[in-house]
Design a protein around this motif. Structure first.
Motif, PDB file in Angstrom:
ATOM      1  N   ALA A 144       0.706  -1.302   0.074  1.00 37.43           N
ATOM      2  CA  ALA A 144       0.003  -0.159   0.020  1.00 37.43           C
ATOM      3  C   ALA A 144       0.981   1.248  -0.151  1.00 37.43           C
ATOM      4  N   SER A 145       0.353   2.079  -0.645  1.00 36.37           N
ATOM      5  CA  SER A 145       1.071   3.610  -0.756  1.00 36.37           C
ATOM      6  C   SER A 145       0.129   4.339  -1.322  1.00 36.37           C
ATOM      7  N   ILE A 146       0.521   5.845  -0.854  1.00 37.72           N
ATOM      8  CA  ILE A 146      -0.195   7.097  -1.359  1.00 37.72           C
ATOM      9  C   ILE A 146       0.840   7.830  -2.306  1.00 37.72           C
ATOM     10  N   ASP A 147       0.379   7.826  -3.600  1.00 34.02           N
ATOM     11  CA  ASP A 147       1.200   8.268  -4.889  1.00 34.02           C
ATOM     12  C   ASP A 147       1.322   9.670  -5.306  1.00 34.02           C
ATOM     13  N   GLN A 148      -0.198  10.220  -4.779  1.00 35.50           N
ATOM     14  CA  GLN A 148      -0.059  11.681  -5.200  1.00 35.50           C
ATOM     15  C   GLN A 148      -1.163  12.364  -4.349  1.00 35.50           C
ATOM     16  N   ILE A 149      -0.606  13.609  -3.869  1.00 34.62           N
ATOM     17  CA  ILE A 149      -1.418  14.511  -2.759  1.00 34.62           C
ATOM     18  C   ILE A 149      -1.665  15.942  -3.518  1.00 34.62           C
ATOM     19  N   HIS A 150      -2.784  16.081  -3.951  1.00 38.67           N
ATOM     20  CA  HIS A 150      -3.075  17.619  -4.296  1.00 38.67           C
ATOM     21  C   HIS A 150      -3.830  18.505  -3.538  1.00 38.67           C
ATOM     22  N   ARG A 151      -3.720  19.704  -3.289  1.00 39.32           N
ATOM     23  CA  ARG A 151      -4.329  20.517  -2.128  1.00 39.32           C
ATOM     24  C   ARG A 151      -4.774  21.960  -2.762  1.00 39.32           C
ATOM     25  N   LEU A 152      -5.926  22.365  -2.272  1.00 41.92           N
ATOM     26  CA  LEU A 152      -6.330  23.626  -2.405  1.00 41.92           C
ATOM     27  C   LEU A 152      -6.560  24.227  -1.343  1.00 41.92           C
ATOM     28  N   LYS A 153      -5.667  25.210  -1.028  1.00 41.31           N
ATOM     29  CA  LYS A 153      -5.567  25.913   0.323  1.00 41.31           C
ATOM     30  C   LYS A 153      -6.161  27.361   0.551  1.00 41.31           C
ATOM     31  N   LEU A 154      -6.717  27.701   1.535  1.00 42.66           N
ATOM     32  CA  LEU A 154      -6.828  29.255   1.896  1.00 42.66           C
ATOM     33  C   LEU A 154      -5.696  29.295   2.874  1.00 42.66           C
ATOM     34  N   ARG A 155      -4.933  30.760   2.655  1.00 41.67           N
ATOM     35  CA  ARG A 155      -3.832  31.003   3.577  1.00 41.67           C
ATOM     36  C   ARG A 155      -4.251  32.445   4.174  1.00 41.67           C
ATOM     37  N   ALA A 156      -3.684  32.255   5.438  1.00 37.69           N
ATOM     38  CA  ALA A 156      -3.913  33.761   6.040  1.00 37.69           C
ATOM     39  C   ALA A 156      -2.726  34.025   6.983  1.00 37.69           C
ATOM     40  N   GLY A 157      -2.079  35.010   7.002  1.00 39.26           N
ATOM     41  CA  GLY A 157      -0.861  35.265   7.657  1.00 39.26           C
ATOM     42  C   GLY A 157      -0.422  36.919   8.102  1.00 39.26           C
ATOM     43  N   TYR A 158       0.722  36.911   8.656  1.00 38.33           N
ATOM     44  CA  TYR A 158       0.977  38.237   9.506  1.00 38.33           C
ATOM     45  C   TYR A 158       2.220  38.545   8.421  1.00 38.33           C
ATOM     46  N   ASP A 159       2.207  39.839   8.055  1.00 38.10           N
ATOM     47  CA  ASP A 159       3.256  40.435   7.157  1.00 38.10           C
ATOM     48  C   ASP A 159       4.276  41.024   8.364  1.00 38.10           C
ATOM     49  N   ALA A 160       5.462  40.319   8.284  1.00 35.51           N
ATOM     50  CA  ALA A 160       6.505  40.840   9.304  1.00 35.51           C
ATOM     51  C   ALA A 160       7.726  41.566   8.671  1.00 35.51           C
ATOM     52  N   GLY A 161       7.401  42.128   7.519  1.00 34.63           N
ATOM     53  CA  GLY A 161       8.534  42.543   6.409  1.00 34.63           C
ATOM     54  C   GLY A 161       8.775  41.742   5.272  1.00 34.63           C
ATOM     55  N   SER A 162      10.011  41.140   5.761  1.00 33.32           N
ATOM     56  CA  SER A 162      10.692  40.086   4.690  1.00 33.32           C
ATOM     57  C   SER A 162      10.268  38.726   4.841  1.00 33.32           C
ATOM     58  N   ALA A 163       9.403  38.735   5.939  1.00 30.26           N
ATOM     59  CA  ALA A 163       8.986  37.298   6.328  1.00 30.26           C
ATOM     60  C   ALA A 163       7.445  37.149   6.192  1.00 30.26           C
ATOM     61  N   LEU A 164       6.834  36.243   5.792  1.00 29.99           N
ATOM     62  CA  LEU A 164       5.387  36.029   5.977  1.00 29.99           C
ATOM     63  C   LEU A 164       5.075  34.614   6.537  1.00 29.99           C
ATOM     64  N   ILE A 165       4.432  34.869   7.930  1.00 30.10           N
ATOM     65  CA  ILE A 165       4.046  33.726   8.579  1.00 30.10           C
ATOM     66  C   ILE A 165       2.774  33.456   8.663  1.00 30.10           C
ATOM     67  N   TYR A 166       2.420  32.176   7.986  1.00 34.68           N
ATOM     68  CA  TYR A 166       1.005  32.187   7.875  1.00 34.68           C
ATOM     69  C   TYR A 166       0.334  30.582   8.220  1.00 34.68           C
ATOM     70  N   GLY A 167      -1.020  30.869   8.294  1.00 37.42           N
ATOM     71  CA  GLY A 167      -1.650  29.485   8.598  1.00 37.42           C
ATOM     72  C   GLY A 167      -2.435  28.692   7.180  1.00 37.42           C
ATOM     73  N   VAL A 168      -2.866  27.638   7.106  1.00 35.61           N
ATOM     74  CA  VAL A 168      -3.381  26.946   6.292  1.00 35.61           C
ATOM     75  C   VAL A 168      -4.581  26.175   6.421  1.00 35.61           C
ATOM     76  N   VAL A 169      -5.719  26.092   5.655  1.00 39.85           N
ATOM     77  CA  VAL A 169      -6.787  25.306   5.803  1.00 39.85           C
ATOM     78  C   VAL A 169      -7.443  25.026   4.285  1.00 39.85           C
ATOM     79  N   GLY A 170      -7.756  23.747   4.127  1.00 45.21           N
ATOM     80  CA  GLY A 170      -8.274  23.510   2.905  1.00 45.21           C
ATOM     81  C   GLY A 170      -8.500  22.079   2.585  1.00 45.21           C
ATOM     82  N   ALA A 171      -8.711  21.688   1.386  1.00 45.84           N
ATOM     83  CA  ALA A 171      -9.248  20.371   0.871  1.00 45.84           C
ATOM     84  C   ALA A 171      -7.923  19.744   0.254  1.00 45.84           C
ATOM     85  N   ALA A 172      -7.658  18.389   0.621  1.00 45.09           N
ATOM     86  CA  ALA A 172      -6.443  17.531   0.099  1.00 45.09           C
ATOM     87  C   ALA A 172      -7.405  16.298  -0.803  1.00 45.09           C
TER      88      ALA A 172
END
Length: 236
Positions: free
Chosen positions: A144-172
């Motif tokens: 048994a094995s998982i051969d493919q994973i495709h995702r559709l995600k909503l992202r929301a995060g904090y703009d820390a200048g040169s860095a973007l820290i975010y969370g994800v939720v969606g369908a897989a």
């Protein structure tokens, strides 16, 4: 003559002193160069990139053997009409992604889709032990094995200048091979990540995601997968 000359020089010096002294030569005013402003990072726009990483998977449940899709025939001898599964595995995962996001100043929201090929193989040692208290005649090396994973995600995060820290939720969506039979199903994904803009329009980041598929393709087996991927992207 010498006396007259010295007297004249002395008179000139005295006159200058009386008038306020010998004026210094004028100097150029000191002009300070303005500081170069640091450009703020704006995360608004489309982006695309590639990712590569590692995944760990787990499967558990009790799929029924009656009307099953696992390639068993009616002559297999089992003491019960179902067997219990609890196996895990791991492997590599990698693919491409793209999305669009909007920077509201300190808050960034957007959407992203990714396509991934995977080689998340379940341990062969566990596959042969699917039947608890059953017969020893079970012999199927399909694995048994998982051969493919495709995702559709909503992202929301904090703009820390040169860095973007975010969370994800969606369908897989996942495709798996179980005992040489193909299965597919859609579940959910949650997680977190960070992108860092280390050069103009070029980002380097990482993402850790948890996936869940309940009753995968009506098999009675629940699949879980946790992936960690390094991402390199280009912001348009």
């Amino acid at each position: 003559m010498k006396f007259i000359t010295m007297t004249a020089v002395g008179a000139l010096i005295a006159g200058a002193a009386h008038a306020g002294g010998i004026a210094p030569a004028p100097s150029e005013p000191l002009v300070m160069a303005p500081a170069t402003p640091v450009a703020a990072t704006n995360w608004t726009g489309g982006y695309a990139g590639a990712s590569l990483g590692y995944g760990a998977v787990d499967a558990d449940g009790a799929p029924g053997l009656e009307d099953n899709d696992f390639g068993f025939d009616g002559d297999d001898n089992f003491d019960d009409d179902e067997f219990d599964i609890d196996i895990d595995g791991d492997g590599a995962i990698g693919g491409v992604y793209g999305g669009y996001q909007y920077d509201f100043g300190s808050f960034v929201v957007g959407g992203e889709a990714d396509l991934n090929a995977a080689n998340l193989d379940f341990d062969d040692d566990g596959i042969g032990d699917f039947i608890e208290g059953g017969t020893d005649s079970f012999d199927n090396d399909g694995g048994a094995s998982i051969d493919q994973i495709h995702r559709l995600k909503l992202r929301a995060g904090y703009d820390a200048g040169s860095a973007l820290i975010y969370g994800v939720v969606g369908a897989a969506y996942a495709e798996a091979e179980i005992f040489e039979e193909d299965f597919s199903d859609t579940g959910y994904v949650v997680g977190a990540g960070v992108d860092y803009q280390f050069r103009s329009n070029i980002t380097l980041g990482g993402e850790v995601l948890y996936h869940q598929w309940d009753d995968f393709d009506d098999t009675g087996i629940d699949f879980e997968a946790t992936t960690a991927q390094v991402r390199v992207g280009y912001q348009f």
